[in-house]
Design an enzyme around this catalytic site. Structure first.
Site, mmCIF file in Angstrom:
data_model
loop_
_atom_site.group_PDB
_atom_site.id
_atom_site.type_symbol
_atom_site.label_atom_id
_atom_site.label_comp_id
_atom_site.label_asym_id
_atom_site.label_seq_id
_atom_site.Cartn_x
_atom_site.Cartn_y
_atom_site.Cartn_z
ATOM 1 N N SER A 1 0.872 -1.169 0.000
ATOM 2 C CA SER A 1 0.000 0.000 0.000
ATOM 3 C C SER A 1 0.914 1.225 0.000
ATOM 4 C CB SER A 1 -0.874 -0.017 1.257
ATOM 5 O OG SER A 1 -1.586 1.189 1.370
ATOM 6 N N LYS B 1 -1.113 -1.070 -4.382
ATOM 7 C CA LYS B 1 -2.281 -0.215 -4.089
ATOM 8 C C LYS B 1 -1.740 1.184 -3.875
ATOM 9 C CE LYS B 1 -4.747 0.381 0.294
ATOM 10 N NZ LYS B 1 -5.506 -0.347 1.351
ATOM 11 N N LYS C 1 -2.714 5.178 -2.644
ATOM 12 C CA LYS C 1 -3.670 6.043 -1.949
ATOM 13 C C LYS C 1 -4.009 7.209 -2.874
ATOM 14 C CE LYS C 1 -3.790 4.048 2.150
ATOM 15 N NZ LYS C 1 -5.056 3.534 2.712
ATOM 16 N N ASP D 1 -7.063 3.348 -3.171
ATOM 17 C CA ASP D 1 -7.781 3.468 -1.889
ATOM 18 C C ASP D 1 -7.960 4.943 -1.566
ATOM 19 O OD1 ASP D 1 -8.864 3.259 0.648
ATOM 20 O OD2 ASP D 1 -7.155 2.199 1.528
ATOM 21 N N GLU E 1 -11.125 1.190 -3.543
ATOM 22 C CA GLU E 1 -11.425 0.981 -2.123
ATOM 23 C C GLU E 1 -11.992 2.233 -1.467
ATOM 24 O OE1 GLU E 1 -8.025 -0.682 -0.118
ATOM 25 O OE2 GLU E 1 -8.865 -0.385 1.888
ATOM 26 N N ASP F 1 -13.900 -0.810 3.057
ATOM 27 C CA ASP F 1 -13.012 -0.980 4.205
ATOM 28 C C ASP F 1 -13.729 -0.358 5.411
ATOM 29 O OD1 ASP F 1 -11.038 -0.649 6.162
ATOM 30 O OD2 ASP F 1 -9.523 0.213 4.865
ATOM 31 N N LYS G 1 -10.292 -6.325 7.970
ATOM 32 C CA LYS G 1 -9.306 -5.992 9.008
ATOM 33 C C LYS G 1 -9.902 -6.447 10.326
ATOM 34 C CE LYS G 1 -7.481 -1.808 6.804
ATOM 35 N NZ LYS G 1 -7.572 -0.331 6.769
ATOM 36 N N GLY H 1 -4.406 -3.836 6.051
ATOM 37 C CA GLY H 1 -3.358 -3.653 7.054
ATOM 38 C C GLY H 1 -3.493 -2.306 7.727
HETATM 39 O O1 OSB Z 1 -7.113 2.218 4.524
HETATM 40 O O2 OSB Z 1 -6.089 0.420 4.260
HETATM 41 C C1 OSB Z 1 -6.149 1.520 4.795
HETATM 42 C C2 OSB Z 1 -2.987 2.224 6.853
HETATM 43 C C3 OSB Z 1 -3.524 2.897 7.922
HETATM 44 C C4 OSB Z 1 -4.879 3.158 7.935
HETATM 45 C C5 OSB Z 1 -5.705 2.721 6.888
HETATM 46 C C6 OSB Z 1 -5.165 2.017 5.826
HETATM 47 C C7 OSB Z 1 -3.779 1.791 5.798
HETATM 48 C C8 OSB Z 1 -3.098 1.125 4.699
HETATM 49 C C9 OSB Z 1 -1.765 0.474 5.003
HETATM 50 O O3 OSB Z 1 -3.493 1.127 3.559
HETATM 51 C C10 OSB Z 1 -1.752 -0.985 4.783
HETATM 52 C C11 OSB Z 1 -0.512 -1.629 5.362
HETATM 53 O O4 OSB Z 1 -0.482 -1.950 6.566
HETATM 54 O O5 OSB Z 1 0.448 -1.805 4.617
HETATM 55 MG MG MG Z 2 -8.366 1.143 3.203
#
Ligand code: OSB
Ligand code: MG
Length: 379
Positions: free
Chosen positions: A145, A171, A173, A198, A223, A248, A272, A300
């Site tokens: 991510s 992925k 952001k 995401d 996402e 999510d 999660k 995660g």
């Molecule tokens: O939205 O998936 C998410 C990290 C912190 C809070 C929300 C998210 C995330 C990540 C990181 O996308 C995923 C990872 O642990 O590598």
């Molecule tokens: Mg997410």
């Protein structure tokens, strides 16, 4: 000691410890809700019958992803959850959840303790968390991510770096103004890459119209574009897109998952355990989605080695059919709180731990070095 009939013996919780940790990330992590250079979390330790169970509460310093913070989780754990379990015989995760049912919300706090209970059960029975949960794989497919970068060019370089390390799914952001251009650029450079985005709730149904060009980029999924309580409007958005929408933040229980799937608000769910209040509910969402023919994947929260071990065990269940946000330890931390460090295998998988419980041991020196505060209570 581990034995065949240990699960019939009481599991009295003799002590609970909390450590409020603050750990430097190898690189800043930016999402639509903020940018962090350090990650906070709470390490939960339960002691029972001479064994220690470890859990990670992933609440961060700020209420950006969730309303919970490391501060609210500390309060809920110390003042409400600890008194309900200290000195009590807590049989299993279901028993724990019944005891804390009167505490409304606060899934991240509850999940931290539930994880420690699973770790204790595994250690008592000599079984790995993967075995306890019914996992079917010894390695799980993973991706990275990638946070919002300085510029589209910087994003391209960062992604190239992860691909060179062997990650086969990326992925990124996104947020308004930092979405279509960068995603299109990545797709141009990597026509066959397994790619997804995401938004962490950064759009409304109206502003999400700007995301229409993403529908031609062959993404695995989009996402959480809309706000967390907008399950209804996600259904309207999904009707406009061929690309699967994945929820999510919106999915806080198996009931929410059923609502979302029944109305067509999404076609994929990010699981999660933390957001769902624990592994038990995570498995319930997994099972529901499996029955409904809907694929899930493991999200995660930048976990330490403790939470990462839990995610790997969870992701070994059969309906985890897309790669998880479970990258190698060195993608997050130069120094972790577990002796075990998780590494990427050449086929973009990570091996699931197979020692009893979570299968991790604590680096106590690291725990102390990263601790902002600690609290101990005995039965
Ligand atoms: O939205 O998936 C998410 C990290 C912190 C809070 C929300 C998210 C995330 C990540 C990181 O996308 C995923 C990872 O642990 O590598
Ligand atoms: Mg997410």
């Amino acid at each position: 000691m581990a034995g065949l009939f240990d699960h019939f013996n009481p599991m009295k919780i003799d002590a609970l410890s909390l450590y409020h940790l603050r750990m430097p990330l190898v690189a800043p992590f930016e999402t639509s809700f903020g940018r962090i250079t350090h990650r906070e979390c709470l390490l939960v330790i339960l002691r029972s019958e001479g064994l220690e169970g470890y859990g990670e509460c992933v609440a961060d310093r700020d209420p950006g992803y969730s309303y919970e913070t490391s501060g609210t989780a500390w309060h809920i754990l110390r003042d409400f959850i600890a008194p309900l379990i200290l000195g009590q015989d807590v049989q299993d995760a279901a028993d724990f959840q019944r005891r804390v049912q009167g505490i409304r919300g606060h899934p991240l706090a509850k999940a931290g303790v539930e994880m420690a209970i699973w770790d204790l059960i595994g250690k008592r029975q000599g079984r790995s968390l993967r075995e306890l949960l019914g996992g079917v794989r010894s390695r799980v497919e993973v991706g990275v991510s990638v946070g919002i970068q300085e510029s589209p060019q910087a994003l391209l370089r960062t992604v190239e770096g992860y691909l060179a390390q062997g990650y086969q799914r990326i992925k990124i952001k996104i947020k308004p103004g930092r979405d279509v251009e960068e995603t299109t650029l990545l797709r141009r450079h990597f026509p066959d890459l397994r790619l997804q985005v995401d938004a962490n709730s950064a759009y409304t149904l109206e502003s999400a119209q700007a995301l229409r060009p993403l529908d031609d980029l062959n993404l695995l999924l989009i996402e959480q574009p809309l706000y967390e309580d907008d399950i209804w409007e996600h259904h309207k958005l999904q009707a406009q897109f061929r690309t699967p929408i994945c929820l999510d933040e919106s999915i806080l229980s198996a009931r929410h998952a059923r609502f979302a799937l029944e109305i067509g608000a999404c076609r994929v769910i990010n699981i999660k355990a933390a957001r769902l209040g624990g592994l038990q509910e995570a498995v319930a969402v997994h099972d529901l989605c499996q029955q409904m023919g809907v694929p899930v994947w493991c999200g995660g929260m930048l976990e330490t080695g403790v939470g990462r071990a839990s995610n790997l065990a969870l992701a070994s269940l059969p309906n985890f059919r897309l790669p998880g946000d479970i990258s190698a330890s060195d993608r997050y931390y130069r120094r972790d709180i577990t002796h075990e460090r998780f590494q990427l295998n050449p086929d973009s998988t990570i091996t699931v731990p197979d020692s009893p419980g979570l299968g991790v041991t604590l680096d106590w020196e690291a725990v102390r070095d990263f601790s902002l505060a600690e609290w101990h209570s005995e039965a």
